[in-house]
Design an enzyme around this catalytic site. Sequence first.
Site, PDB file in Angstrom:
ATOM      1  N   GLN A   1      -5.677   3.828   2.976  1.00 59.14           N
ATOM      2  CA  GLN A   1      -4.341   3.210   3.089  1.00 59.14           C
ATOM      3  C   GLN A   1      -3.516   3.875   4.177  1.00 59.14           C
ATOM      4  O   GLN A   1      -2.510   3.335   4.614  1.00 59.14           O
ATOM      5  CB  GLN A   1      -3.573   3.347   1.767  1.00 59.14           C
ATOM      6  N   CYS A  15       0.831  -1.936  -5.455  1.00 54.03           N
ATOM      7  CA  CYS A  15       0.098  -1.117  -4.494  1.00 54.03           C
ATOM      8  C   CYS A  15       0.896  -1.067  -3.196  1.00 54.03           C
ATOM      9  O   CYS A  15       1.451  -2.080  -2.772  1.00 54.03           O
ATOM     10  CB  CYS A  15      -1.264  -1.759  -4.252  1.00 54.03           C
ATOM     11  N   LEU A  16       0.927   0.104  -2.571  1.00 54.21           N
ATOM     12  CA  LEU A  16       1.674   0.253  -1.313  1.00 54.21           C
ATOM     13  C   LEU A  16       1.107  -0.630  -0.208  1.00 54.21           C
ATOM     14  O   LEU A  16       1.802  -0.951   0.745  1.00 54.21           O
ATOM     15  CB  LEU A  16       1.651   1.725  -0.860  1.00 54.21           C
ATOM     16  N   HIS A  47      -7.232   3.158 -10.063  1.00 51.94           N
ATOM     17  CA  HIS A  47      -6.657   2.354  -8.978  1.00 51.94           C
ATOM     18  C   HIS A  47      -6.948   3.017  -7.629  1.00 51.94           C
ATOM     19  O   HIS A  47      -7.383   2.354  -6.677  1.00 51.94           O
ATOM     20  CB  HIS A  47      -5.146   2.196  -9.195  1.00 51.94           C
ATOM     21  N   GLU A  48      -6.697   4.331  -7.552  1.00 49.42           N
ATOM     22  CA  GLU A  48      -6.877   5.032  -6.269  1.00 49.42           C
ATOM     23  C   GLU A  48      -8.351   5.171  -5.904  1.00 49.42           C
ATOM     24  O   GLU A  48      -8.723   5.013  -4.739  1.00 49.42           O
ATOM     25  CB  GLU A  48      -6.195   6.408  -6.304  1.00 49.42           C
ATOM     26  N   GLY A  70       0.591   6.970  -5.991  1.00 49.80           N
ATOM     27  CA  GLY A  70      -0.720   7.356  -5.485  1.00 49.80           C
ATOM     28  C   GLY A  70      -0.957   6.757  -4.116  1.00 49.80           C
ATOM     29  O   GLY A  70      -0.355   5.738  -3.764  1.00 49.80           O
ATOM     30  N   HIS A 118      -9.742   2.162  -4.222  1.00 47.72           N
ATOM     31  CA  HIS A 118      -9.456   2.036  -2.788  1.00 47.72           C
ATOM     32  C   HIS A 118     -10.584   2.621  -1.942  1.00 47.72           C
ATOM     33  O   HIS A 118     -10.847   2.145  -0.832  1.00 47.72           O
ATOM     34  CB  HIS A 118      -8.157   2.783  -2.433  1.00 47.72           C
TER      35      HIS A 118
HETATM   36 CO    CO Z   1      -3.108   0.885  -4.183  1.00 41.71          CO
END
Ligand code: CO
Length: 185
Positions: free
Chosen positions: A63, A112-113, A156-157, A58, A160
């Site tokens: 991000q 997480c990225l 999670h997304e 995701g 953000h």
């Molecule tokens: Co993340």
Amino acid sequence: MLKITKDTNPKLREKCKEVPLPLSEENHQFLVEMMDYLHLSQDPEYREKHPSVREGVGLAAPQAGKNLRMLVISYFNPTEEEPERVTEYALVNPKIVVNSIKKTYLEGGEGCLSVDEEHRGYVYRDFKIVVKAYNDLTGKEEHITARGYDAIVLQHEIDHLDGILFYDRIDKNDPFKIIEGAVRV
Ligand code: CO
């Protein structure tokens, strides 16, 4: 190629703005770019050539440098009937409209990225949610019902978009505490 904003950048902590609908061509293109990035991140050959790219399921717009309420999700989610099943969304202005009291968590914790360091501990999330959003992959407003892993990824997304990172939700005093009745995934 998109550049991923890391958690050292305070921009990742801002609340994102609602996106005007119908979706502009520019925002549509941005979702396409975000999805392309996710797909590439899942390609082992690509990652070998680009070691800074990590595998993700995701990605939220902040991000990728835009303060907008948009996100993409893509992962293989095989079932017995559909061994090739992929769960994939490009969501605009997602909103959780129903959530369960029952909790769920990933046994191995979340990643997480945007987060390079490891943060160990359980992230408890609602086991079942219903998300209302415009899905740019179908061109429709949808109600998405998600449970377990699917619900974890969506929460999670969506976090953000409000400047929240997964480790904010780890209990610092007791990172591996067990909540009774929570479903381990
Ligand atoms: Co993340």
